[in-house]
Write a protein that holds these residues in place. Structure first.
Motif, mmCIF file in Angstrom:
data_model
loop_
_atom_site.group_PDB
_atom_site.id
_atom_site.type_symbol
_atom_site.label_atom_id
_atom_site.label_comp_id
_atom_site.label_asym_id
_atom_site.label_seq_id
_atom_site.Cartn_x
_atom_site.Cartn_y
_atom_site.Cartn_z
ATOM 1 N N GLN A 153 -24.307 -33.073 31.889
ATOM 2 C CA GLN A 153 -24.479 -34.506 32.124
ATOM 3 C C GLN A 153 -25.844 -34.794 32.756
ATOM 4 O O GLN A 153 -26.515 -35.763 32.382
ATOM 5 N N ALA A 157 -28.731 -36.927 31.053
ATOM 6 C CA ALA A 157 -29.310 -38.082 31.747
ATOM 7 C C ALA A 157 -30.829 -37.959 31.826
ATOM 8 O O ALA A 157 -31.557 -38.937 31.628
ATOM 9 N N ILE A 160 -32.239 -38.652 28.353
ATOM 10 C CA ILE A 160 -32.192 -40.084 28.042
ATOM 11 C C ILE A 160 -33.311 -40.811 28.768
ATOM 12 O O ILE A 160 -33.987 -41.674 28.201
ATOM 13 N N LYS A 211 -28.557 -46.953 31.195
ATOM 14 C CA LYS A 211 -28.265 -46.173 29.988
ATOM 15 C C LYS A 211 -27.587 -47.025 28.929
ATOM 16 O O LYS A 211 -27.800 -46.812 27.734
ATOM 17 N N ILE A 212 -26.746 -47.963 29.338
ATOM 18 C CA ILE A 212 -26.087 -48.857 28.393
ATOM 19 C C ILE A 212 -26.131 -50.277 28.945
ATOM 20 O O ILE A 212 -26.329 -50.475 30.145
ATOM 21 N N VAL A 251 -27.026 -49.113 23.676
ATOM 22 C CA VAL A 251 -28.233 -48.666 24.375
ATOM 23 C C VAL A 251 -29.213 -49.839 24.461
ATOM 24 O O VAL A 251 -29.413 -50.555 23.473
ATOM 25 N N GLN A 310 -30.631 -40.746 21.679
ATOM 26 C CA GLN A 310 -29.948 -41.376 22.809
ATOM 27 C C GLN A 310 -28.470 -41.594 22.513
ATOM 28 O O GLN A 310 -27.604 -41.311 23.346
ATOM 29 N N TYR A 311 -28.155 -42.107 21.316
ATOM 30 C CA TYR A 311 -26.752 -42.345 20.978
ATOM 31 C C TYR A 311 -25.977 -41.042 20.877
ATOM 32 O O TYR A 311 -24.805 -40.968 21.278
ATOM 33 N N LEU A 314 -25.155 -39.893 24.388
ATOM 34 C CA LEU A 314 -24.192 -40.736 25.096
ATOM 35 C C LEU A 314 -22.809 -40.731 24.456
ATOM 36 O O LEU A 314 -21.797 -40.856 25.144
ATOM 37 N N THR A 315 -22.744 -40.608 23.131
ATOM 38 C CA THR A 315 -21.459 -40.787 22.434
ATOM 39 C C THR A 315 -21.039 -39.606 21.577
ATOM 40 O O THR A 315 -19.917 -39.568 21.092
ATOM 41 N N ILE A 335 -20.240 -48.543 22.509
ATOM 42 C CA ILE A 335 -19.925 -47.664 23.637
ATOM 43 C C ILE A 335 -18.969 -48.394 24.579
ATOM 44 O O ILE A 335 -19.214 -49.537 24.960
#
Length: 338
Positions: A153, A157, A160, A211-212, A251, A310-311, A314-315, A335
């Motif tokens: 994580q 981070a 990102i 981030k989102i 994002v 990035q996506y 995150l996902t 998200i």
């Protein structure tokens, strides 16, 4: 010590209940009848105390001999075997001391009783020791997995943040180019553009550490950004939006980047405008008609690749990019806010 006992309270409770059930079974098999004596807790308490001695021996040898953070079968067998021998020797020593103190040596250390008690203690040690090792390595593995997850994580981070840091200059550079051209063509329009651009860039700075962001907020920003582009292009590019369900998150600057991508790579005119559509089904989709510019760069440029990464971080999902002879579309996974 108290903290460790608190963490292991359910394991200790399990060991006690197991020893309780074992005590009831053994007493019933011996006496062949039900009475209050079957359920007295002295036997289970003694078994639990013996198990705790075994656990301390196992823990001592694990800390002393285990070299690797990973589970190694040979190490575990060595630790378990030596621990059983040390435990049996410890229990016999305690039993010998008690026998001398209470003058029960002949009764407890004759050959038949010694063999039966040693076998019983060995079987109990094997069972309870197996419980302890299973619990210990389960907890160790769980802790390692949590550390790996926390590391991943943190790594994601950081990645990102690096990607977002690349997008900010990209946004600024492209729009300063628009401003530069407007200054040459229409200074009054350039002044209005600069005022609106300053307001929009303030939004970019505000979301740069996020981030989102809520889809509703990003959608409102995208429309402002498109209105800004009309200072230069007029009606050569047309934005069409349906009545969208604006729940969910994406994002930051996703829509702005895709609008910019459509404008940058396609030649629109008032007679034949580039139509850009934003709609939503399971995913949010941005599509545009294609009229390539002669000097157009690759459609999968660095900014779009940046967004894809990035996506994925995150996902764990990819942007779905679809290109035909007439249209180019990008589907964006929405998200759920954690």
């Amino acid at each position: 010590m108290l903290s460790q006992l608190k963490q292991a309270r359910y394991f200790i409770l399990f060991v006690f209940l197991f020893s309780y059930a074992q005590s009831i079974q053994i007493r019933f098999l011996i006496r062949q009848k039900l009475n209050w004596f079957l359920f007295t807790p002295d036997g289970p308490i003694a078994s639990l105390m013996s198990a705790c001695i075994l656990f301390l021996v196992l823990h001592f040898f694990i800390k002393r001999w285990q070299k690797s953070e990973l589970f190694r079968f040979q190490e575990v067998i060595k630790i378990f075997s030596i621990s059983l021998l040390v435990y049996l020797a410890t229990m016999k020593t305690i039993g010998l001391v008690l026998a001398f103190l209470f003058d029960t040596f002949e009764r407890n250390f004759n050959s038949k009783t010694l063999i039966l008690s040693t076998f019983s203690e060995f079987m109990d040690a094997f069972i309870y020791g197996s419980f302890f090792l299973a619990y210990y390595y389960y907890q160790k593995n769980k802790k390692n997995q949590e550390q790996i997850m926390a590391y991943n994580q943190a790594l994601a981070a950081t990645k990102i943040d690096q990607l977002k840091a690349q997008l900010n200059p990209h946004f600024l550079f492209n729009n300063l180019n628009v401003l530069d051209q407007l200054i040459e063509e229409d200074q009054l329009q350039a002044s209005d553009f600069l005022n609106e651009f300053a307001e929009i860039y303030r939004y970019v700075l505000q979301v740069s550490d996020k981030k989102i962001i809520a889809l509703e907020e990003e959608f409102a920003f995208a429309k402002k950004y498109f209105n800004l582009m009309q200072y230069k292009y007029g009606k050569a590019y047309v934005l069409e939006t349906e009545t969208l369900e604006l729940s969910g998150h994406i994002v930051p600057l996703t829509l702005q980047l895709l609008l910019e991508n459509a404008i940058q790579h396609n030649l629109g005119t008032e007679a034949n405008p580039i139509r850009i559509k934003i709609n939503r089904a399971n995913k949010l989709t941005v599509s545009n008609t294609i009229v390539p510019k002669r000097n157009s760069k690759s459609l999968s440029g660095r900014a779009l690749q940046n967004l894809k990464e990035q996506y994925y971080l995150l996902t764990n999902e990819q942007l779905e990019i679809c290109k035909t002879d007439t249209t180019f579309s990008v589907s964006i996974p929405l998200i759920s806010k954690p």
